[in-house]
Write a protein that holds these residues in place. Structure first.
Motif, PDB file in Angstrom:
ATOM      1  N   VAL A  89       0.694  -1.114  -0.204  1.00  0.00           N
ATOM      2  CA  VAL A  89      -0.311   0.250   0.167  1.00  0.00           C
ATOM      3  C   VAL A  89       0.837   1.264  -0.406  1.00  0.00           C
ATOM      4  O   VAL A  89       0.928   2.039  -0.559  1.00  0.00           O
ATOM      5  N   LEU A  92       2.710   1.908  -3.213  1.00  0.00           N
ATOM      6  CA  LEU A  92       1.589   1.984  -4.459  1.00  0.00           C
ATOM      7  C   LEU A  92       1.352   3.714  -4.042  1.00  0.00           C
ATOM      8  O   LEU A  92       1.029   4.458  -5.285  1.00  0.00           O
ATOM      9  N   ARG A  93       0.801   3.641  -3.370  1.00  0.00           N
ATOM     10  CA  ARG A  93       0.472   5.321  -2.613  1.00  0.00           C
ATOM     11  C   ARG A  93       1.493   6.476  -3.332  1.00  0.00           C
ATOM     12  O   ARG A  93       1.283   7.628  -3.870  1.00  0.00           O
ATOM     13  N   GLN A  96       1.617   7.127  -6.222  1.00  0.00           N
ATOM     14  CA  GLN A  96       0.176   7.672  -6.594  1.00  0.00           C
ATOM     15  C   GLN A  96       0.493   9.007  -6.765  1.00  0.00           C
ATOM     16  O   GLN A  96      -0.183   9.964  -7.260  1.00  0.00           O
ATOM     17  N   GLN A  97       0.790   9.611  -5.965  1.00  0.00           N
ATOM     18  CA  GLN A  97       1.866  10.812  -5.790  1.00  0.00           C
ATOM     19  C   GLN A  97       2.166  12.082  -6.715  1.00  0.00           C
ATOM     20  O   GLN A  97       2.172  12.526  -6.687  1.00  0.00           O
ATOM     21  N   GLN A 100       0.829  11.822  -9.595  1.00  0.00           N
ATOM     22  CA  GLN A 100      -0.752  12.352  -9.957  1.00  0.00           C
ATOM     23  C   GLN A 100      -1.553  11.898  -9.926  1.00  0.00           C
ATOM     24  O   GLN A 100      -2.506  12.528 -11.111  1.00  0.00           O
ATOM     25  N   ARG A 102      -5.342   8.732  -9.796  1.00  0.00           N
ATOM     26  CA  ARG A 102      -6.191   8.635  -8.794  1.00  0.00           C
ATOM     27  C   ARG A 102      -6.185   7.713  -8.045  1.00  0.00           C
ATOM     28  O   ARG A 102      -5.469   7.056  -8.865  1.00  0.00           O
ATOM     29  N   ASP A 103      -6.213   8.295  -6.875  1.00  0.00           N
ATOM     30  CA  ASP A 103      -5.650   6.693  -5.561  1.00  0.00           C
ATOM     31  C   ASP A 103      -7.270   5.563  -5.364  1.00  0.00           C
ATOM     32  O   ASP A 103      -8.335   6.077  -4.905  1.00  0.00           O
ATOM     33  N   ASP A 104      -7.434   4.526  -6.102  1.00  0.00           N
ATOM     34  CA  ASP A 104      -8.044   3.324  -6.737  1.00  0.00           C
ATOM     35  C   ASP A 104      -8.143   2.623  -5.936  1.00  0.00           C
ATOM     36  O   ASP A 104      -8.820   1.056  -6.607  1.00  0.00           O
ATOM     37  N   LEU A 105      -6.939   1.967  -5.025  1.00  0.00           N
ATOM     38  CA  LEU A 105      -6.470   1.239  -4.325  1.00  0.00           C
ATOM     39  C   LEU A 105      -7.459   0.777  -3.704  1.00  0.00           C
ATOM     40  O   LEU A 105      -8.180   1.753  -2.475  1.00  0.00           O
TER      41      LEU A 105
END
Length: 292
Positions: A89, A92-93, A96-97, A100, A102-105
């Motif tokens: 997690v 992956l985040r 994502q940052q 840029q 979308r956080d759809d985890l």
């Protein structure tokens, strides 16, 4: 009860979260020989299984196959490796940052990652496993022994019938034996009459020669011993149990007496009876080789 050395038994049961299958089969052997095939992690059961089988089987080459498998889910514990899941997690985040996006985890996504779940088998109690296996093995052994007893009963019946025929042949040989001596005396007298023609024949000499011949071909002792062996055979069958070795020795004695009678006989009728006698004894021997 007399038992055969050949047999087969099988039992499969689901007990205590295990699927257990035990197979037993055996063939002839002079002694008790045991071989066991088990899953590698259950090798410690081999000595226990051998002791169980040997408590009821004394002769034969025994092969036991054990198949033991835990029923899925019965002895397992599923755990989550939180450190691994948190690592996925966090990684992956971080991406994502940076990107840029979308956080759809979701939790389902995390569950698909390798090594998130730990599958742990419960610790087995060897004594409990043996108690379960021994129940199935005992059922297979019971079927195995039942088959050996049924086959042994058929063999005992066949051997008894052949022993009865041996007794009949012995009676016939006993009747013909004196006739053989009388026929020899008549042939001897006729031969001397032909050689000496008109001369006086010494009856005493003929009687002496006939007596010597009678002593050579007498089968009284062999007949008595064969009848005694038949009675011994009946007694052994009545006693039951592991009697194969006793029977093997006894049939050798049957054969010894038959060979002695055969070496003494010179009459064709007696010879035919001896041939049949030895044939019946050989068939008895073949059956005895299969008895425990």
């Amino acid at each position: 009860m007399v038992r055969s050395m050949t047999g087969y038994g099988r039992s499969q049961q689901q007990l205590g979260g295990y699927d257990i299958l035990v197979e037993l089969k055996s063939v002839n052997h002079r002694y008790f020989e045991f071989a066991c095939k088990t899953p590698r992690m259950y090798g410690y059961l081999e000595d226990k299984l051998k002791a169980l089988v040997s408590s009821q089987v004394s002769r034969g080459k025994i092969q036991l196959n054990l198949y033991l498998q835990a029923i899925q889910g019965q002895d397992t514990h599923i755990a989550v490796d939180r450190a691994v899941a948190a690592g996925y997690v966090q990684a992956l985040r971080g991406v994502q940052q940076e990107l840029q996006v979308r956080d759809d985890l979701s939790l389902c996504d995390v569950a698909r990652f390798p090594d998130v779940f730990l599958v742990q088998r419960a610790q087995e109690d060897p004594q409990q496993v043996w108690q379960l296996v021994s129940q199935v093995a005992a059922a297979a052994l019971e079927e195995f022994c039942t088959m050996r007893q049924k086959e042994g009963a058929r063999m005992a019946e066949d051997i008894t019938c052949r022993a009865s025929r041996v007794g009949q042949l012995v009676d016939e040989i006993e009747v013909l034996s004196p006739q053989t001596v009388q026929a020899y005396r008549q042939r001897l007298q006729a031969k001397l009459q032909e050689i000496l023609e008109s001369r006086q024949i010494d009856e005493a000499r003929i009687l002496t020669e006939a007596a010597i011949f009678a002593d050579k071909v007498a089968v009284d002792e062999e007949v008595v011993r064969l009848r005694s062996h038949i009675r011994s055979l009946e007694e052994i069958f009545a006693a039951g149990g592991a009697v194969g070795r006793k029977l093997d020795f006894l049939v050798q004695e049957f054969n010894r007496e038959a060979n002695t009678i055969g070496s003494k006989c010179s009459d064709m009728a007696v010879t035919k009876l001896v041939v049949e006698l030895k044939s019946e004894i050989e068939k008895m021997r073949e059956q005895v080789q299969n008895i425990e």
